[in-house]
Design an enzyme around this catalytic site. Structure first.
Site, mmCIF file in Angstrom:
data_model
loop_
_atom_site.group_PDB
_atom_site.id
_atom_site.type_symbol
_atom_site.label_atom_id
_atom_site.label_comp_id
_atom_site.label_asym_id
_atom_site.label_seq_id
_atom_site.Cartn_x
_atom_site.Cartn_y
_atom_site.Cartn_z
ATOM 1 N N ASP A 311 0.865 -1.173 0.000
ATOM 2 C CA ASP A 311 0.000 0.000 0.000
ATOM 3 C C ASP A 311 0.911 1.235 0.000
ATOM 4 O O ASP A 311 2.107 1.138 0.289
ATOM 5 C CB ASP A 311 -0.891 -0.036 1.245
ATOM 6 C CG ASP A 311 -1.733 1.213 1.386
ATOM 7 O OD1 ASP A 311 -2.354 1.609 0.388
ATOM 8 O OD2 ASP A 311 -1.752 1.787 2.489
ATOM 9 N N ASP A 502 -1.535 -0.786 6.148
ATOM 10 C CA ASP A 502 -1.752 -0.267 7.501
ATOM 11 C C ASP A 502 -3.189 0.138 7.775
ATOM 12 O O ASP A 502 -3.588 0.258 8.923
ATOM 13 C CB ASP A 502 -0.837 0.940 7.755
ATOM 14 C CG ASP A 502 -1.390 2.212 7.127
ATOM 15 O OD1 ASP A 502 -1.784 2.154 5.938
ATOM 16 O OD2 ASP A 502 -1.435 3.243 7.816
ATOM 17 N N ASP A 506 -7.017 -2.047 3.994
ATOM 18 C CA ASP A 506 -6.019 -3.045 3.605
ATOM 19 C C ASP A 506 -6.276 -4.401 4.259
ATOM 20 O O ASP A 506 -5.679 -5.400 3.843
ATOM 21 C CB ASP A 506 -4.609 -2.578 3.997
ATOM 22 C CG ASP A 506 -4.182 -1.331 3.252
ATOM 23 O OD1 ASP A 506 -4.523 -1.218 2.063
ATOM 24 O OD2 ASP A 506 -3.523 -0.471 3.860
#
Length: 613
Positions: A311, A502, A506
């Site tokens: 990410d 995080d 996600d």
């Protein structure tokens, strides 16, 4: 109490019994008391055999065939054919090996156990001018807590008034104390090594970082590596080979003592001890670097990762806006002092960046008055004798009745400022690439990660800008959580995948990956709960270090297995040929056991060196 726990408590006694039996036998042998000699050795051996038999029966009941059967056969065979001294030596070696395994695993789990033992249980709450001691579970969000020097931060929260100095080494592996300015986030479990400070709880105990860590640690202590399960499957093959070779030696020579010697040297500690100790030591070694891994199975999986999906916000970048540029005709420090003083009253993510920037310049902030805020637009108030407003370009332009040029670099956030009703300047914020991100990504490539993909919900232009010059094989932008899952599933068809993220969005992708790793220092509770591992520091290079630790553990475990089993099989052949007595075989096997256990413990001393911060 489980059988394993009960036997574990008896292991010192089971080590002492053969030692005591051997001591009595030595005295009896010198005195010519043959019956006492035989009885002392037989009783000592039988005590160990009874405990071993209970363990084998329990494991057979659970559907597990262990190599402990060989130890039972060797002791029983030695007693049956009058090799009492050999039987007792095997009993001592076996019980001593089990005790050594407990000690070795205890050392390997030391860093994880330390986390469990230091969990904060009490806190000091300040309410209505009074301070009271309360249980950590009784803390509510918004409570004002007092953290004295030496206390542990009880729950996640933010510093209220003065700078806090915290030792986070048990959580992140960072040896130097961390300084937290007012408004900064603090993690539960950190130790206060500075002066007393006040903090506001932002999470309950059950949702705080440290509680999530403890759940991970407890899961890690239950995990069993696939290689260890593979060793269990090889147990039946090794058992069959041992019994066949022992019977063959007896049949060819006509001497049953040769079969006893074969059984004695076949005690398979390289498989039943070295593999789990190596992986447990590796999990502990990773924990000391701030990377908590949910058990040996996950660590072994980490050694096979070939594709990495990351990410952007909060993973590749810090995830927090940082003040990049001030455009104003005012003296810059005075301009920043005014807007930062006002933003002390705001919860906007950019407000904290302004306050931090002012503190970094040692500017003296004052409490704002008559503050009004329009969520999503801006905030206004009085700072000293000035009326200050800060917010979006349109908000300030409308308030001042002017046209404001809002052109700025893609990926940055612009805020406008008005002072005493007049447009005064522009502030530019951006999300910063994590320190050491480039070297960490290159480190992944060195460690066998062939493909690195950025998967972000941000705009394509921002994604391209942040990844310029970084070794990404593919950049995917403007993704929904569902699309991130599809990327992970598609990559899994080709190679083992690790997903790093995080945020709450996600969590599904973390769960879908072979290995899901959450950035725990500032990550969401959902991401941490969905993950197989949690990084407690903001350094991406620690993840590369974790992969290097996993690869080193795999090498060490395989070394122990191949060297130990190779030596054991060679000794079995020598014993079958009549060149090793049962007593000599027992002593030789113990040398092998100690060697492979000490080799497995080398995992505690792994020093990753390929990646630097």
């Amino acid at each position: 109490m489980t059988l394993d726990t009960w036997l574990g408590s008896l292991r010192p006694l089971l080590v002492a019994a053969p030692i005591f039996g051997l001591a009595i036998a030595l005295v009896a042998w010198h005195g010519g008391f043959q019956d006492l000699y035989v009885t002392s050795l037989a009783l000592a051996t039988c005590l160990v055999m009874l405990a071993l038999l209970a363990q084998i029966v329990a494991r057979l009941g659970a559907g597990e065939v262990g190599l402990d059967i060989i130890a039972l056969l060797s002791m029983g065979g030695a007693l049956a054919f009058g090799e009492y001294l050999a039987a007792t030596i095997v009993a001592l070696m076996y019980s001593g090996g089990q005790h050594l395994e407990n000690v070795a695993e205890g050392r390997a789990r030391r860093d994880m156990t330390a986390l469990l033992s230091r969990a904060p249980r009490m806190a000091t709450r300040q309410r209505d001018g009074q301070m009271q001691e309360i249980a950590v579970d009784a803390i509510s969000i918004g409570d004002c807590l007092v953290v004295r020097r030496g206390d542990l931060v009880p729950v996640d929260g933010t510093v209220n008034d003065v700078m806090a100095v915290l030792d986070e080494s048990a959580l992140t592996g960072e040896p130097l104390p961390a300084k937290k300015n007012p408004g900064a986030a603090v993690m539960s479990g950190a130790a206060n090594v500075g002066d007393l400070f006040n903090m506001t709880a932002t999470k309950s105990a059950s949702d705080s970082t440290y509680t999530g860590i403890l759940r991970l640690v407890e899961a890690a202590q239950q995990g069993k590596a696939p290689m260890a399960r593979l060793a269990d499957r090889y147990a039946l093959v090794f058992l069959t080979l041992t019994v066949a070779l022992a019977l063959l030696a007896w049949w060819l020579s006509g001497d049953p003592v040769r079969s006893v010697a074969v059984l004695v040297v076949a005690t398979p500690c390289p498989l039943i001890l070295a593999v789990p100790i190596a992986w447990t030591a590796g999990v502990s070694r990773a924990a000391s670097s701030g990377l908590l891994i949910k058990g040996a199975k996950v660590l072994e999986g980490l050694s096979t990762i070939r594709t990495l999906v990351l990410d952007k916000t909060g993973t590749l970048t810090d995830g927090r806006p940082t003040l990049r540029k001030i455009s104003t005709s005012w003296p810059e420090d005075e301009f920043l002092r005014l807007v930062a003083s006002l933003d002390q009253a705001s919860s906007h993510v950019a407000a904290k960046a302004l306050v931090d920037a002012a503190h970094a310049r040692n500017l003296s902030l004052v409490p704002p008055e008559a503050v009004t805020e329009k969520p999503g637009e801006g905030i206004a108030g009085t700072v000293g004798d000035k009326t200050v407003a800060i917010g979006g370009i349109n908000y300030i332009a409308s308030a001042c009745g002017v046209q404001i040029d809002s052109e700025h670099t893609p990926g940055t956030l612009a805020a406008a400022v008005a002072i005493d009703g007049k447009f005064a300047g522009i502030l530019l914020f951006s999300d910063q690439l994590r320190t050491g991100a480039a070297s960490a990504l290159n480190g992944f490539k060195q460690l066998g990660v062939n493909r690195i993909i950025l998967a972000t919900g941000d705009r394509a232009v921002v994604a391209r800008q942040i990844t310029a010059g970084l070794p990404f094989d593919e950049v995917r932008s403007e993704l929904s959580p569902e699309q991130k899952i599809e990327i992970v599933r598609d990559e899994k068809k080709r190679a083992p995948v690790m997903m790093i993220g995080d945020g709450m969005n996600d969590a599904p992708a973390l769960a879908a990956a072979d290995i899901g790793l959450a950035m725990g220092a500032h990550g969401s509770a959902a991401a941490i709960e969905s993950a197989d591992a949690v990084l407690l520091t903001d350094r991406l290079d620690r993840i590369a270090e974790g992969i290097e630790i996993a690869l080193a553990c795999r090498r060490i475990a395989l070394q122990s297995v191949f060297a130990g089993i190779g030596l054991s099989v060679g000794a079995m052949i020598v014993a079958a040929a009549g060149y090793l007595t049962p007593v000599q075989g027992a002593l030789f096997q113990e040398v092998i056991d100690v060697a492979v256990i000490l080799n497995a413990l080398r995992a505690l001393r792994i020093r990753p060196h390929r990646v630097t911060a």
